[in-house]
Design an enzyme around this catalytic site. Structure first.
Site, PDB file in Angstrom:
ATOM      1  N   ASP A 165      -3.405  -6.802  -3.064  1.00 28.09           N
ATOM      2  CA  ASP A 165      -2.681  -8.187  -3.316  1.00 28.09           C
ATOM      3  C   ASP A 165      -1.390  -8.521  -3.859  1.00 28.09           C
ATOM      4  OD1 ASP A 165      -5.053  -7.898  -1.789  1.00 28.09           O
ATOM      5  OD2 ASP A 165      -6.533  -7.568  -3.102  1.00 28.09           O
TER       6      ASP A 165
ATOM      7  N   GLU B 249      -6.391  -1.980  -4.125  1.00 30.99           N
ATOM      8  CA  GLU B 249      -6.319  -2.354  -3.370  1.00 30.99           C
ATOM      9  C   GLU B 249      -5.708  -4.160  -4.229  1.00 30.99           C
ATOM     10  OE1 GLU B 249      -6.985  -3.063  -0.182  1.00 30.99           O
ATOM     11  OE2 GLU B 249      -7.504  -1.150   0.002  1.00 30.99           O
TER      12      GLU B 249
ATOM     13  N   HIS C 235       0.990  -1.300   0.125  1.00 34.88           N
ATOM     14  CA  HIS C 235       0.272   0.111  -0.143  1.00 34.88           C
ATOM     15  C   HIS C 235       0.667   1.075  -0.121  1.00 34.88           C
ATOM     16  CE1 HIS C 235      -3.474  -0.797  -0.200  1.00 34.88           C
ATOM     17  NE2 HIS C 235      -4.143  -1.811   0.494  1.00 34.88           N
TER      18      HIS C 235
ATOM     19  N   ARG D  94     -10.601 -11.297  -5.663  1.00 32.54           N
ATOM     20  CA  ARG D  94      -8.933 -10.829  -4.443  1.00 32.54           C
ATOM     21  C   ARG D  94      -8.041 -12.334  -4.679  1.00 32.54           C
ATOM     22  NH1 ARG D  94      -9.509  -7.391   0.885  1.00 32.54           N
ATOM     23  NH2 ARG D  94      -7.128  -7.211   0.128  1.00 32.54           N
TER      24      ARG D  94
END
Length: 746
Positions: free
Chosen positions: A646, A642, A583, A714
């Site tokens: 991942d 995101e 992130h 995801r």
């Protein structure tokens, strides 16, 4: 010549006297004995090897528990190369039913409820001698929340007193809490009064760390949140079922407060029209990705020039700001030269023009409803029933959470440190801190090694990226101050909780939090302070602090257990560690340097290459059709940050795991009853922490508003991009889980 005598000890002499037949028989006997001896030896070796093989299976209680959990989740009828999510989670999804009070059920939400069971037990316990005041207040707050008899008896008295303090709710007319007077309407004053309880309709107003100087704080103003979950809910037509359900909620609450059913329709219709207009001038989230665009610095004195104040009703920027900072416990004067960041000038350019198209009455109805919508959950149970009916349409939830769950959740939110003190003492194992630090070391090292492989980033930027990783601060388990009674109680000085006044307790706590946050404007930034409760099941990365955080609540299975195989730990919490680290380098995090300052530390060429390379993820995730949402397509741009985290995080975690195996010189001991290697178990647990079931309404809601991809993608999206996964499961080239084209940033 007499025959030669043979001595008993002379075997050669004796052998010479044997007949041929005797010699043959003796040889045969010796051969048979030799064969028997060889067979006995081979059998013994085989038994020993069998015992050794049996000993290689881990049979500790923790291994048996882990194997059982993994086994119960897998659907072995599914080919992992055809759909790994259905393989890893298929049986879990078949055996877990969504409770009526939930819109979805996921592995992490099951764990979250287990944590709240522990909190229930702890909060219901009797106070001990010399227990910190903060813990006593938390228990009193819980008791006031759980006491529905008292809440029903108090009825609307506290709520109507609150409405009177705001000048009344126009739509109530002459009923208690109504009696609004148009000539007295002062928007600056009303908005500042709502801020006493941290409610900020029309203007999102707060104090936070200065994005460009993370050692100081600054005032910020931004577009506000809306009363429905997102702007798109207002823009689907006036007959959309979700908008109609929201409209019915407003009407039902007003009727419960005693409004005249013959007159409120006009008020409600005008309010809905205003909310639609407000939604139209807010900026969509996909147009707010560049943090630099959100940093627009003015002085308080300049606001009236750049964003002219309305003439139809009273609103003065400086008056509003000083009314907020002048509230009790803050008592601060703001001058014209005070800097303020306007995050969304495009919204404020249109706000007051839009307001002037509506009446004072409509604006007042909207502003008052904005706080009451948040507070009706704290009123008698009939209001909870109204919220349940609304949520049934909005998200598919058909029931209400058990009261104890609501109460533990609320107390954990507002007394996080005190509740964390209880939880850590009951559940947390200190060894986890050492273990987690070791895993983070390995994953950060893996990030650096993967960084060297990148072709789109130049060497100078790679060096700066490594520095940023080295500067990442770690928070694991809990902050030590919660074990210090004096430090724990400090934040609750001059406050108290009344176990017989739930509504009043809530308003006190809201005021406590807003006064704490705004008082910090003149205080130095403490980058070591925790910002979440230890009893939280989640993990975080903060750009201004360049910090990763793993509270005690998430450091348990299926994410982590100190005695589980490292394959499961790296696939679980390890993938989250990598996710949070990445992130710092996603579409938003990359804009902040190692000190947490908004600063372009990349060159323009590298930024362009980053954007172009990340387009691969946008196109990939755009194509996914979400079956739980009736086949609706995802929004790859909305979930880009995101998805980047991942994908990068899993690569780092797997590389770190394999490095750990290499350092010990051999593979981990197999788990019983699972014909899976530990590399395969790594990927299985990565998928299983995402196992979930969703109601259709919730799945659609997720597609419309979620920053994360749905759990299914995801897993699938990340693994489709990993050659290491395909190699581990021998997935044929071109199979669903091993497409030819793969995306990679980190």
């Amino acid at each position: 010549m007499p025959p030669e005598k043979c001595e008993e000890s002379s075997e050669g002499c004796c052998w010479k006297r044997r007949t041929l037949l005797e010699k043959i028989l003796i040889v045969l006997v010796l051969v048979i004995i030799l064969v028997v001896l060889i067979l006995v030896i081979l059998l013994a070796v085989g038994v020993a090897r069998y015992k050794d093989m049996q000993g290689e299976v881990c049979t500790t209680p923790e291994c048996v528990q882990a194997a059982s959990s993994v086994f119960k989740g897998i659907d072995f009828s599914v080919d992992p190369c055809n759909n790994f999510y259905d393989f890893a989670c298929g049986n879990w999804r078949k055996t877990h039913v969504i409770p009526e009070h939930r819109t979805y059920l996921a592995r992490f939400s099951v764990l979250r409820e287990e944590v709240h069971v522990t909190l229930k037990y702890l909060l219901e316990g009797e106070s001990k001698p010399n227990e910190p005041k903060a813990v006593q207040y938390a228990k009193k707050m819980y008791r006031s929340c759980i006491n529905m008899t008292n809440i029903e008896e108090r009825n609307l008295s506290a709520a109507t007193e609150l409405l009177d303090s705001f000048g009344g709710w126009p739509a109530l007319g002459d009923q208690p809490g109504g009696r609004w007077v148009e000539d007295d309407f002062d928007l600056s004053l009303l908005l500042s009064k709502l801020m006493i309880y941290y409610n900020n309709p029309l203007i999102g107003f707060y104090v936070s760390v200065d994005s460009k100087n993370s050692s100081a704080r600054m005032i910020f103003a931004d577009q506000p949140g809306l009363n429905m979950p997102g702007r798109m809910f207002y823009l689907r037509g006036r007959n959309d079922e979700k908008l109609l359900a929201y409209k019915n909620l407003v009407k039902s609450v007003l009727l419960e407060f005693g409004a005249d059913p013959d007159t409120i329709n006009a008020d409600i219709n005008d309010q809905i029209e205003f909310e639609i207009a407000l939604a139209n001038i807010t900026i969509p989230s996909n147009m707010r990705q560049n943090s630099e665009d959100l940093y627009n610095k003015y002085t308080v004195g300049e606001l009236a020039t750049f964003f002219p104040e309305p003439t139809k009703f009273k609103f003065v920027w400086k008056e509003y700001i000083n009314q907020v900072f002048g509230m009790e416990r803050i008592n601060m004067q703001i001058e014209d030269d005070e800097p303020i960041v306007i995050e969304e000038p495009r919204y404020f350019d249109k706000l007051f023009v839009t307001l002037e198209k509506f009446s004072k009455r409509t604006i007042a109805n909207y502003v008052i409803w904005s706080i009451m919508q948040n507070r009706i959950a704290n009123l008698p149970s009939r209001f909870e029933n109204l919220l349940t009916e609304y949520n049934k349409v909005l998200t598919g939830r058909v029931g209400s959470r058990p009261r104890w769950q609501k109460c533990t959740s609320f107390v954990n939110s507002y007394f996080g440190s005190a509740v964390g003190r209880l939880y850590v003492g009951e559940k947390f194992e200190e060894d986890a801190k050492i273990d987690m630090n070791s895993m983070i070391d390995g994953i950060e090292k893996a990030f650096g090694e993967l960084l060297e492989e990148l072709t789109w980033m130049d060497e100078d930027t790679k060096s700066l990226a490594k520095e940023k990783v080295d500067y990442i601060q770690r928070k694991i388990g809990y902050d030590d101050f919660i074990l210090n009674d004096t430090a724990l109680d400090h934040g609750y000085q001059n406050h108290s909780m009344d176990e017989h006044n739930y509504f009043g307790n809530i308003m006190k706590l809201l005021n406590l939090w807003v006064s704490r946050d705004f008082t910090k404007l003149r205080q130095p930034v403490n980058k070591n302070i925790w910002t979440t409760s230890p009893a939280t099941v989640n993990a975080y990365y903060s750009s201004p602090y360049n910090r990763i955080m793993f509270p005690a609540g998430i450091l348990q299975p299926p994410y982590y257990h100190k005695d589980h195989p490292r394959s499961l730990n790296y696939g679980g919490i390890g993938s989250l560690i990598g996710h949070e680290i990445t992130h710092g380098f996603d579409d938003r995090g990359r804009q902040y340097d190692k000190y947490g300052n908004l600063n372009q530390w990349w060159g323009d060429v590298v930024i362009d290459k980053f954007i172009n390379t990340s387009e691969c993820f946008v196109r990939q995730y755009d194509k996914y059709s979400y079956p739980e949402a009736g086949g609706k397509l995802m929004d790859g741009f909305q979930t880009l940050g995101e998805n980047i985290a991942d994908n990068g995080g899993l690569k780092q975690a797997f590389k770190a795991y394999r490095a750990w195996v290499a350092s010990r010189g051999k593979e981990e001991t197999p788990l019983p009853s699972l014909n899976l290697t530990h590399s395969q178990l790594f990927f299985v647990n990565f998928a299983q922490i995402r196992c979930s079931n969703h109601r259709k309404a919730d799945a659609i809601h997720h597609i419309l508003t979620g920053a994360h991809s749905p759990p299914r993608f995801r897993v699938i999206g990340t693994l489709q991009n990993m050659k290491e996964f395909s190699d581990t499961f021998n997935c044929p080239a071109g199979s669903y889980m091993n497409p030819a084209h793969k995306c990679r940033l980190w």
